[in-house]
Design an enzyme around this catalytic site. Sequence first.
Site, PDB file in Angstrom:
ATOM      1  N   GLY A  14       0.828  -1.203   0.000  1.00  0.00           N
ATOM      2  CA  GLY A  14       0.000   0.000   0.000  1.00  0.00           C
ATOM      3  C   GLY A  14       0.860   1.249   0.000  1.00  0.00           C
ATOM      4  O   GLY A  14       2.074   1.195   0.236  1.00  0.00           O
ATOM      5  N   ASP A  39      -2.595 -11.954   5.136  1.00  0.00           N
ATOM      6  CA  ASP A  39      -3.884 -11.402   4.716  1.00  0.00           C
ATOM      7  C   ASP A  39      -4.689 -11.062   5.966  1.00  0.00           C
ATOM      8  O   ASP A  39      -5.016 -11.942   6.767  1.00  0.00           O
ATOM      9  CB  ASP A  39      -4.614 -12.442   3.865  1.00  0.00           C
ATOM     10  CG  ASP A  39      -5.926 -11.926   3.304  1.00  0.00           C
ATOM     11  OD1 ASP A  39      -6.399 -10.857   3.754  1.00  0.00           O
ATOM     12  OD2 ASP A  39      -6.480 -12.602   2.414  1.00  0.00           O
ATOM     13  N   LEU A  40      -5.007  -9.789   6.152  1.00  0.00           N
ATOM     14  CA  LEU A  40      -5.689  -9.377   7.378  1.00  0.00           C
ATOM     15  C   LEU A  40      -7.101  -9.944   7.497  1.00  0.00           C
ATOM     16  O   LEU A  40      -7.678  -9.921   8.585  1.00  0.00           O
ATOM     17  CB  LEU A  40      -5.742  -7.851   7.477  1.00  0.00           C
ATOM     18  CG  LEU A  40      -4.428  -7.118   7.722  1.00  0.00           C
ATOM     19  CD1 LEU A  40      -4.693  -5.675   8.150  1.00  0.00           C
ATOM     20  CD2 LEU A  40      -3.571  -7.817   8.762  1.00  0.00           C
ATOM     21  N   ALA A  63      -5.431  -1.626   5.349  1.00  0.00           N
ATOM     22  CA  ALA A  63      -6.826  -1.302   5.633  1.00  0.00           C
ATOM     23  C   ALA A  63      -7.694  -1.594   4.426  1.00  0.00           C
ATOM     24  O   ALA A  63      -7.209  -1.704   3.295  1.00  0.00           O
ATOM     25  CB  ALA A  63      -6.959   0.179   6.018  1.00  0.00           C
ATOM     26  N   TYR A  64      -8.971  -1.698   4.667  1.00  0.00           N
ATOM     27  CA  TYR A  64      -9.978  -1.756   3.603  1.00  0.00           C
ATOM     28  C   TYR A  64     -10.322  -0.296   3.305  1.00  0.00           C
ATOM     29  O   TYR A  64     -10.939   0.379   4.116  1.00  0.00           O
ATOM     30  CB  TYR A  64     -11.206  -2.519   4.109  1.00  0.00           C
ATOM     31  CG  TYR A  64     -12.285  -2.779   3.084  1.00  0.00           C
ATOM     32  CD1 TYR A  64     -13.060  -1.744   2.576  1.00  0.00           C
ATOM     33  CD2 TYR A  64     -12.552  -4.063   2.642  1.00  0.00           C
ATOM     34  CE1 TYR A  64     -14.053  -1.983   1.648  1.00  0.00           C
ATOM     35  CE2 TYR A  64     -13.553  -4.328   1.714  1.00  0.00           C
ATOM     36  CZ  TYR A  64     -14.301  -3.284   1.222  1.00  0.00           C
ATOM     37  OH  TYR A  64     -15.288  -3.524   0.304  1.00  0.00           O
ATOM     38  N   THR A 104      -8.621   7.482  10.409  1.00  0.00           N
ATOM     39  CA  THR A 104      -9.102   8.388   9.378  1.00  0.00           C
ATOM     40  C   THR A 104      -9.966   9.522   9.913  1.00  0.00           C
ATOM     41  O   THR A 104     -10.588   9.397  10.975  1.00  0.00           O
ATOM     42  CB  THR A 104      -9.930   7.590   8.350  1.00  0.00           C
ATOM     43  OG1 THR A 104     -10.531   8.471   7.400  1.00  0.00           O
ATOM     44  CG2 THR A 104     -11.041   6.802   9.040  1.00  0.00           C
ATOM     45  N   TYR A 128     -17.248   2.710   5.966  1.00  0.00           N
ATOM     46  CA  TYR A 128     -15.792   2.776   6.120  1.00  0.00           C
ATOM     47  C   TYR A 128     -15.431   3.476   7.430  1.00  0.00           C
ATOM     48  O   TYR A 128     -14.620   2.956   8.221  1.00  0.00           O
ATOM     49  CB  TYR A 128     -15.180   3.510   4.927  1.00  0.00           C
ATOM     50  CG  TYR A 128     -13.729   3.880   5.124  1.00  0.00           C
ATOM     51  CD1 TYR A 128     -12.737   2.911   5.119  1.00  0.00           C
ATOM     52  CD2 TYR A 128     -13.349   5.213   5.320  1.00  0.00           C
ATOM     53  CE1 TYR A 128     -11.404   3.251   5.304  1.00  0.00           C
ATOM     54  CE2 TYR A 128     -12.021   5.556   5.500  1.00  0.00           C
ATOM     55  CZ  TYR A 128     -11.049   4.582   5.493  1.00  0.00           C
ATOM     56  OH  TYR A 128      -9.738   4.913   5.685  1.00  0.00           O
ATOM     57  N   LYS A 132     -13.545   1.816  10.741  1.00  0.00           N
ATOM     58  CA  LYS A 132     -12.281   2.330  11.276  1.00  0.00           C
ATOM     59  C   LYS A 132     -12.445   2.741  12.732  1.00  0.00           C
ATOM     60  O   LYS A 132     -11.532   2.523  13.553  1.00  0.00           O
ATOM     61  CB  LYS A 132     -11.790   3.506  10.438  1.00  0.00           C
ATOM     62  CG  LYS A 132     -11.365   3.145   9.022  1.00  0.00           C
ATOM     63  CD  LYS A 132     -10.163   2.198   8.981  1.00  0.00           C
ATOM     64  CE  LYS A 132      -8.877   2.897   9.362  1.00  0.00           C
ATOM     65  NZ  LYS A 132      -7.696   1.991   9.219  1.00  0.00           N
ATOM     66  N   TRP A 153      -6.932  12.373   3.502  1.00  0.00           N
ATOM     67  CA  TRP A 153      -6.639  12.699   2.115  1.00  0.00           C
ATOM     68  C   TRP A 153      -5.243  12.219   1.712  1.00  0.00           C
ATOM     69  O   TRP A 153      -4.438  12.984   1.172  1.00  0.00           O
ATOM     70  CB  TRP A 153      -6.791  14.203   1.898  1.00  0.00           C
ATOM     71  CG  TRP A 153      -8.181  14.741   2.060  1.00  0.00           C
ATOM     72  CD1 TRP A 153      -9.212  14.156   2.753  1.00  0.00           C
ATOM     73  CD2 TRP A 153      -8.682  15.970   1.542  1.00  0.00           C
ATOM     74  NE1 TRP A 153     -10.329  14.956   2.699  1.00  0.00           N
ATOM     75  CE2 TRP A 153     -10.037  16.083   1.957  1.00  0.00           C
ATOM     76  CE3 TRP A 153      -8.136  17.008   0.791  1.00  0.00           C
ATOM     77  CZ2 TRP A 153     -10.840  17.169   1.626  1.00  0.00           C
ATOM     78  CZ3 TRP A 153      -8.931  18.089   0.468  1.00  0.00           C
ATOM     79  CH2 TRP A 153     -10.269  18.183   0.867  1.00  0.00           C
TER      80      TRP A 153
END
Length: 295
Positions: A14, A39-40, A63-64, A104, A128, A132, A153
């Site tokens: 990522g 793999d989370l 994260a997703y 986030t 989302y 989180k 962002w």
Amino acid sequence: MNQEATILITGVNGQVGFELARTLQGLGRVVAMDRSSMDLSDLERVRSTVRDLRPSIIVNPAAYTAVDQAETDVDGAMRINADAPRVLAEEAARSGATLIHYSTDYVFDGTKAGAYEETDVTNPQNVYGSSKLAGEQAITASGCAHLILRTSWVYGRRGKNFLLTMLKLGAERPELRVVADQIGAPTWANTIATSTAHIVAQSISAEDSAEWWRARSGTFHLTSAGETSWFGFAEAIFNLAMEGAGPRVTPIAASEYPVPATRPANSRLSHRKLSETFGFSLPAWEDALRLCLAN
């Protein structure tokens, strides 16, 4: 902690994980894992991997992040953004490790007039953000030494992000319509990784690193300084990358660009607490963007 301690990084492919694998070099034995190695969504594999490695620090940028897709894939978002951090935190608490986790601005509803402080009431407006926030709450409840670093962002030269989308579309179209009534601070992935490395380096020099982490555990905001809109961000990208020769950018309201997930109108996060606690400041978003584009 000493130089031989193990630092586990998740999601190394990522945009933040990629930068972390570089900035954390020299601060310990860095073990950087991608989805194929951890793999989370496979919670038992996450647990067994941490137990096998016995890291002193777990850094979790994975994260997703498909915000709109999460609206219909609630289980997937919750598994990666809430359940996996819970398992990491449980294992950190069990072994005495520290967990550094990234969250986030979407945990807030965006209705505040000014920048959000860490103590402000959370109220996510989409799946989302809810996932989180659930991850944050699970980490706090675990009792492990931890840093939850909320950012906003995020962009960089790899992965999927606003910067790369603008550069691609700007080369294809004469005009772009970009939302102008959502405000935040564009934050370079490298800024996040470098700030994390500054913090980890301080822990190494502490007389008792475990106590050092425990004394500073909590939630912090980590974004670039300043603020702009998506429209302002796009204009800055084209001015710097194309020297003003890019497409014409037209400001629009968020209501003119409907998407499945509601975004906060105000994503500004105050990073005063982080600067006061760790003794360094965050760069202006324009300066960070200039450096990113110069790479």
